[in-house]
Design a protein around this motif. Structure first.
Motif, PDB file in Angstrom:
ATOM      1  N   TRP A 111       0.841  -1.196   0.000  1.00 17.02           N
ATOM      2  CA  TRP A 111       0.000   0.000   0.000  1.00 17.02           C
ATOM      3  C   TRP A 111       0.877   1.246   0.000  1.00 17.02           C
ATOM      4  CZ3 TRP A 111      -0.944  -3.789   3.889  1.00 17.02           C
ATOM      5  CH2 TRP A 111      -2.050  -4.609   3.625  1.00 17.02           C
ATOM      6  N   TYR A 116      -3.325   1.360  -3.970  1.00 10.21           N
ATOM      7  CA  TYR A 116      -3.791   2.667  -3.502  1.00 10.21           C
ATOM      8  C   TYR A 116      -5.226   2.549  -3.004  1.00 10.21           C
ATOM      9  CZ  TYR A 116       0.320   4.704  -5.639  1.00 10.21           C
ATOM     10  OH  TYR A 116       1.613   5.026  -5.971  1.00 10.21           O
ATOM     11  N   ARG A 130      -2.511  -2.484   7.405  1.00 11.27           N
ATOM     12  CA  ARG A 130      -2.663  -1.104   6.938  1.00 11.27           C
ATOM     13  C   ARG A 130      -2.595  -0.120   8.099  1.00 11.27           C
ATOM     14  NH1 ARG A 130      -8.156  -1.220   3.930  1.00 11.27           N
ATOM     15  NH2 ARG A 130      -8.544  -2.597   5.709  1.00 11.27           N
ATOM     16  N   TYR A 177      -0.924   7.647   1.353  1.00 11.21           N
ATOM     17  CA  TYR A 177      -2.359   7.462   1.129  1.00 11.21           C
ATOM     18  C   TYR A 177      -2.972   6.686   2.289  1.00 11.21           C
ATOM     19  CZ  TYR A 177      -6.732   6.001  -1.071  1.00 11.21           C
ATOM     20  OH  TYR A 177      -8.055   5.771  -1.344  1.00 11.21           O
ATOM     21  N   SER A 178      -2.259   5.655   2.774  1.00 13.05           N
ATOM     22  CA  SER A 178      -2.784   4.854   3.877  1.00 13.05           C
ATOM     23  C   SER A 178      -2.913   5.680   5.146  1.00 13.05           C
ATOM     24  CB  SER A 178      -1.870   3.651   4.128  1.00 13.05           C
ATOM     25  OG  SER A 178      -1.873   2.773   3.028  1.00 13.05           O
ATOM     26  N   GLU A 179      -1.934   6.554   5.384  1.00 12.05           N
ATOM     27  CA  GLU A 179      -1.985   7.388   6.587  1.00 12.05           C
ATOM     28  C   GLU A 179      -3.236   8.253   6.599  1.00 12.05           C
ATOM     29  OE1 GLU A 179       0.497  10.977   8.799  1.00 12.05           O
ATOM     30  OE2 GLU A 179       1.133  10.234   6.846  1.00 12.05           O
ATOM     31  N   GLN A 180      -3.642   8.745   5.435  1.00 11.11           N
ATOM     32  CA  GLN A 180      -4.782   9.645   5.337  1.00 11.11           C
ATOM     33  C   GLN A 180      -6.122   8.920   5.257  1.00 11.11           C
ATOM     34  OE1 GLN A 180      -3.901  12.007   1.874  1.00 11.11           O
ATOM     35  NE2 GLN A 180      -1.984  12.776   2.706  1.00 11.11           N
ATOM     36  N   SER A 181      -6.110   7.677   4.757  1.00  7.29           N
ATOM     37  CA  SER A 181      -7.371   7.019   4.437  1.00  7.29           C
ATOM     38  C   SER A 181      -7.735   5.852   5.340  1.00  7.29           C
ATOM     39  CB  SER A 181      -7.338   6.517   2.985  1.00  7.29           C
ATOM     40  OG  SER A 181      -6.301   5.557   2.814  1.00  7.29           O
ATOM     41  N   VAL A 182      -6.784   5.324   6.098  1.00  7.24           N
ATOM     42  CA  VAL A 182      -7.092   4.160   6.938  1.00  7.24           C
ATOM     43  C   VAL A 182      -8.036   4.573   8.057  1.00  7.24           C
ATOM     44  CG1 VAL A 182      -6.125   2.556   8.625  1.00  7.24           C
ATOM     45  CG2 VAL A 182      -4.993   2.869   6.434  1.00  7.24           C
ATOM     46  N   PRO A 183      -9.164   3.908   8.207  1.00 11.93           N
ATOM     47  CA  PRO A 183     -10.118   4.278   9.263  1.00 11.93           C
ATOM     48  C   PRO A 183      -9.555   4.008  10.649  1.00 11.93           C
ATOM     49  CG  PRO A 183     -10.796   2.246   8.150  1.00 11.93           C
ATOM     50  CD  PRO A 183      -9.663   2.807   7.356  1.00 11.93           C
ATOM     51  N   SER A 184      -9.936   4.825  11.594  1.00  7.90           N
ATOM     52  CA  SER A 184      -9.382   4.740  12.947  1.00  7.90           C
ATOM     53  C   SER A 184      -9.830   3.494  13.698  1.00  7.90           C
ATOM     54  CB  SER A 184      -9.783   5.985  13.743  1.00  7.90           C
ATOM     55  OG  SER A 184     -11.203   6.097  13.788  1.00  7.90           O
ATOM     56  N   ALA A 218       0.045   2.918   8.576  1.00 10.13           N
ATOM     57  CA  ALA A 218      -0.385   4.294   8.824  1.00 10.13           C
ATOM     58  C   ALA A 218       0.289   4.863  10.067  1.00 10.13           C
ATOM     59  CB  ALA A 218      -1.901   4.347   8.971  1.00 10.13           C
TER      60      ALA A 218
END
Length: 300
Positions: free
Chosen positions: A232, A300, A251, A236-243, A255
């Motif tokens: 990945w 991505y 992932r 992008y993963s840092e911004q999009s991975v859900p908490s 992140a």
């Protein structure tokens, strides 16, 4: 990219000084080395080798390792002359001085490679001295291999001792570095389940040995970046991975590691100049521009 190529992404190398360094400049080089960079390098590589004033092999002439290295002194002099002219916090000036400092730190980190080594000593219970040159050189090799995305041909580090009389913190230190080297013996581009399992076992072992040490947090996070940026995109993963993802999710690990390395690379992040500059190297290698990512497998 090799480390020198990663550094070159930040700008051109400095012009060499027009005249040999004065005795005052050599004194300033020595002062900065011991006050700023010895503590940072010693903490990062967990070795006393860089403290030449206390290193048993170099204590008779503690300044020789610096002053006899003409290219290092030239680079260090250019850095000192540059920062002495900075009178503001202009971002352009700060970026340039940071680039020069990274060059200096990497040149200092590579000093173990410039010393001739005798036959490797055998230590009681296989525990090397805290200023052992072989261990210092091996840890440098491991870090360089980690950053460049390459693979070790063999493990250059001392296996963790089994003796009960070794202090647990010392055992953990040796175990952590040895497991990092073991991780780097594996083909990180391989997607086979056996290879992935071996690499993940090494990562898990490293995570259990962090002991609250900043340098190990950084090294472990770089290993996580190296492992999962093959799957990945890190930024992008840092911004999009859900908490809500569990900590064990790959992932989520990526992140968290990306955020940590980015934060460590800032002026208010890492606690030493060495940590900040090495974190910046890792960010360039595996996040942005991500030149050492195995992009054939990135999602991505």
């Amino acid at each position: 990219m090799k480390v020198d190529e990663l550094i070159a992404l930040g700008g051109a190398p400095p012009n060499p000084p027009s005249a040999p360094p004065s005795s005052e400049m050599l004194d300033e080089v020595t002062k900065l080395y011991y006050e700023v960079y010895v503590p940072g390098l010693s903490l990062f590589f967990e070795t006393r080798w860089y403290d030449f004033a206390k290193n048993r092999a170099t204590a008779a002439n503690p300044t020789a390792m610096l002053h006899n290295n003409a290219s290092l002194v030239s680079l260090f002099t250019s850095f000192i002359q540059t920062i002495s002219k900075i009178k503001s916090t202009d971002p352009v000036d700060m970026v340039h001085s940071g680039h020069l400092e990274l060059s200096v730190i990497w040149a200092l980190a590579r000093l173990p490679l410039s010393t001739p080594l005798t036959q490797r000593q055998q230590f009681p219970e296989s525990v090397p001295a805290e200023d052992d040159p072989w261990e210092a050189r091996g840890r440098l090799q491991v870090f360089e291999t980690l950053i460049t995305g390459e693979i070790l041909a063999g493990n250059p580090l001392t296996p963790p001792p089994a003796a009960a009389n070794v202090h647990p913190l010392r055992r953990n230190e040796l175990e952590f570095w040895y497991q990092l080297a073991r991780y780097l013996l594996q083909d990180h581009a391989s997607a086979s389940s056996a290879d992935i399992s071996t690499r993940e076992r090494c990562l898990s072992a490293m995570r259990a040995l962090l002991d609250g040490r900043e340098n190990r947090d950084v090294l472990y996070s770089i290993a996580v970046l190296r492992e999962y940026t093959a799957q990945w995109d890190a930024a992008y993963s840092e911004q999009s991975v859900p908490s809500h993802l569990e900590e064990s999710d790959s992932r989520s690990k990526l992140a968290v590691a990306t955020r940590f390395i980015r934060d460590e690379s800032t002026s208010t992040g890492g606690t030493t100049n060495v940590v900040r500059r090495f974190a910046d190297l890792a960010y360039r290698a595996f996040v942005r521009p991500g030149v050492n990512v195995n992009r054939n497998r990135v999602k991505y």
